[in-house]
Design a protein around this motif. Structure first.
Motif, short mmCIF file in Angstrom:
data_model
loop_
_atom_site.label_atom_id
_atom_site.label_comp_id
_atom_site.label_asym_id
_atom_site.label_seq_id
_atom_site.Cartn_x
_atom_site.Cartn_y
_atom_site.Cartn_z
N ARG A 55 -28.08 -2.59 -39.01
CA ARG A 55 -27.09 -2.38 -37.94
C ARG A 55 -27.24 -3.43 -36.86
O ARG A 55 -26.26 -4.03 -36.41
N ASP A 56 -28.48 -3.66 -36.43
CA ASP A 56 -28.70 -4.62 -35.36
C ASP A 56 -28.32 -6.04 -35.79
O ASP A 56 -27.70 -6.79 -35.02
N ALA A 57 -28.65 -6.41 -37.01
CA ALA A 57 -28.30 -7.75 -37.51
C ALA A 57 -26.80 -7.92 -37.65
O ALA A 57 -26.23 -8.94 -37.25
N ALA A 110 -24.30 -10.34 -35.40
CA ALA A 110 -23.38 -11.33 -35.98
C ALA A 110 -21.98 -11.17 -35.39
O ALA A 110 -21.30 -12.17 -35.10
N VAL A 111 -21.55 -9.92 -35.19
CA VAL A 111 -20.24 -9.68 -34.57
C VAL A 111 -20.24 -10.23 -33.15
O VAL A 111 -19.28 -10.89 -32.73
N TYR A 112 -21.30 -9.98 -32.41
CA TYR A 112 -21.42 -10.51 -31.05
C TYR A 112 -21.31 -12.03 -31.06
O TYR A 112 -20.60 -12.61 -30.25
N ALA A 121 -19.36 -5.84 -30.16
CA ALA A 121 -20.67 -5.50 -30.70
C ALA A 121 -20.92 -3.99 -30.59
O ALA A 121 -21.44 -3.37 -31.52
N LEU A 122 -20.52 -3.39 -29.47
CA LEU A 122 -20.68 -1.95 -29.31
C LEU A 122 -19.79 -1.17 -30.27
O LEU A 122 -20.19 -0.14 -30.80
#
Length: 142
Positions: A83-85, A89-91, A104-105
């Protein structure tokens, strides 16, 4: 005199921050980037709290099966890394815009809601006609 200005500035700054933190945002009418980000963060926080409840219940409900409990914990650890990775990437994809935070949220919210549903389906859903301890979680369609 210079110290007085610094102290006054700190007091005003603290007062503004306290007011901002206690002001309830109408998320249906959020307009500024700060408001939109705060609403997205609040929604993610609620989803994350729900995920924690479902995870704890999944472990408690299966506490007599130690290998399963360890497997659930390992899956959760690896899922958090994914999830964090993914959301990082979206961020990065949106790094040039003020929308990057909410994107990202939104990624974290969607993945967290899906993980909660997965926990329910795999470990909490009754296989007979009995009532589940926790209700089936709702995944937002937005």
């Amino acid at each position: 005199m210079k110290k007085l200005w610094i102290i006054s500035g700190l007091l005003v700054s603290s007062s503004v921050m306290a007011t901002t933190q206690t002001t309830k945002i109408d998320c249906d009418n959020a307009y500024t980037t700060l408001e939109i980000n705060q609403c997205a963060e609040d929604k993610f926080d609620a989803a994350n709290q729900q995920l924690q409840r479902y995870l704890i219940q999944s472990i408690q409900q299966n506490n007599t099966d130690k290998p399963l409990v360890e497997a659930i914990k390992m899956a959760q650890k690896q899922w958090l890394q994914y999830r964090d990775a993914e959301c990082s990437a979206v961020y990065t994809q949106w790094q040039q815009g003020t929308i990057r935070g909410v994107m990202a949220l939104s990624c974290k919210l969607a993945l967290t809601q899906q993980r909660t549903l997965t926990l329910w389906e795999n470990y909490l859903r009754p296989m007979d006609s009995s009532t589940a301890i926790l209700p089936k979680p709702i995944v937002d369609a937005d």
